[in-house]
Scaffold this motif. Structure first.
Motif: not given
Length: 305
Positions: A130-159
């Motif tokens: 289900r968490r992997a599904e959340d990530r698929s949904m979040a990635a799709a939403e990012a693409r629709r909003n023109g923010m593709a790649g944002e989850p990957e950028r956040l994954a390597v940025a500090s808090a």
């Protein structure tokens, strides 16, 4: 999607270090000899669904040979189970792959009965799926909003946005904040402790223990806990290691390279390097360099230069 990275040089070094022929690898993966030759030559890349069998044929670890930065989405879990999308219809008992295809694209969520079947076939818990599904949904939403790649950028940025965290608490917090999108949010301390214990096969971590690690109240977990935690959140074991520990392995590797260049060592062996030693791929890399330098030296001696 944080797909696994295929490095032809790494694969070739691993095969040579294990003294396996291309034909043997091909038989293990279920492809032609020419396919493996083309992969190593850089003319083609294996399907992500082939990488688990490829790693097994090379007698290596999947995460070491073909690493992935970040946590897996639904397609990644399927590929790690060596399944092509068309094969999932049989797994969930339908005539088409529509439910899986739609979920992987982030169009619609899976029904509970499909989650149960897929989790069992993928070798993960229903919560992980289900968490992997959340990530698929979040990635799709990012693409629709023109923010593709944002989850990957956040994954390597500090808090706090000031570079990668250095403390154990900071690293744990970053993973929990940025790698678990969706309505469920990050798992609780109790859930994380339970998943770590499941990886270890023994209950060594309590909810309070994990909270202490996450908040920095405790910075020295029991042996094996960090490796299990890395497996749970889908990152390299080195992610949770201290900078000093990482530097020590690099330093040992440099010492070996310097000795090899000076001609004071022959075939490098992983002895005298402490309990962990160098990783197999690092050893294979060093051995390849030693062989190349020896060959160059012999050629120079033969030509009189």
């Amino acid at each position: 999607m944080p797909a696994r990275h295929f490095d032809r040089d790494r694969a070739r070094r691993q095969r040579r270090a294990a003294e396996i022929s291309q034909s043997e690898v091909a038989a293990g993966v279920g492809v032609s000899d020419s396919a493996v030759a083309n992969w190593e030559a850089g003319h083609a890349s294996p399907d992500p669904e082939k990488l688990p069998a490829y790693a097994t044929a090379l007698r290596g670890d999947l995460d070491d040979l073909f690493p992935r930065v970040g946590l897996p989405d639904l397609a990644d879990l399927r590929c790690d189970a060596s399944l092509y999308q068309y094969e999932t219809a049989e797994v969930i008992g339908t005539k088409s792959t529509g439910p899986v295809k739609g979920a992987e694209r982030g169009d619609r969520r899976l029904k509970d009965k499909y989650v149960t079947a897929l989790a069992a076939r993928y070798g993960v818990s229903e919560t992980e799926l289900r968490r992997a599904e959340d990530r698929s949904m979040a990635a799709a939403e990012a693409r629709r909003n023109g923010m593709a790649g944002e989850p990957e950028r956040l994954a390597v940025a500090s808090a706090d946005g000031n570079g990668p965290p250095t403390s154990l608490a900071g690293k744990i917090t970053m993973i929990l904040q940025h790698s678990y999108p969706g309505p469920q949010g990050p798992p609780s301390d109790a859930e994380m402790a339970a998943e770590v214990n499941a990886r270890l096969g023994v209950d060594v971590l309590t909810e309070q223990d994990f909270e202490d690690l996450r908040t920095g109240a405790e910075g020295t977990p029991s042996p094996g806990v960090l490796d299990a935690l890395a497996a749970v959140v889908g990152v390299s074991e080195m992610y949770f290691k201290s900078d000093e520990a990482v530097a020590a392995q690099v330093y040992e590797g440099l010492q070996l390279l310097a000795a090899a260049k000076a001609g004071t060592v022959g075939r490098v062996r992983a002895r005298g390097l402490g309990a962990e030693g160098l990783p197999p791929l690092a050893m294979a890399f060093v051995n390849d360099l030693v062989a190349e330098m020896k060959e160059k030296k012999e050629k120079e001696a033969g030509s009189g230069t």
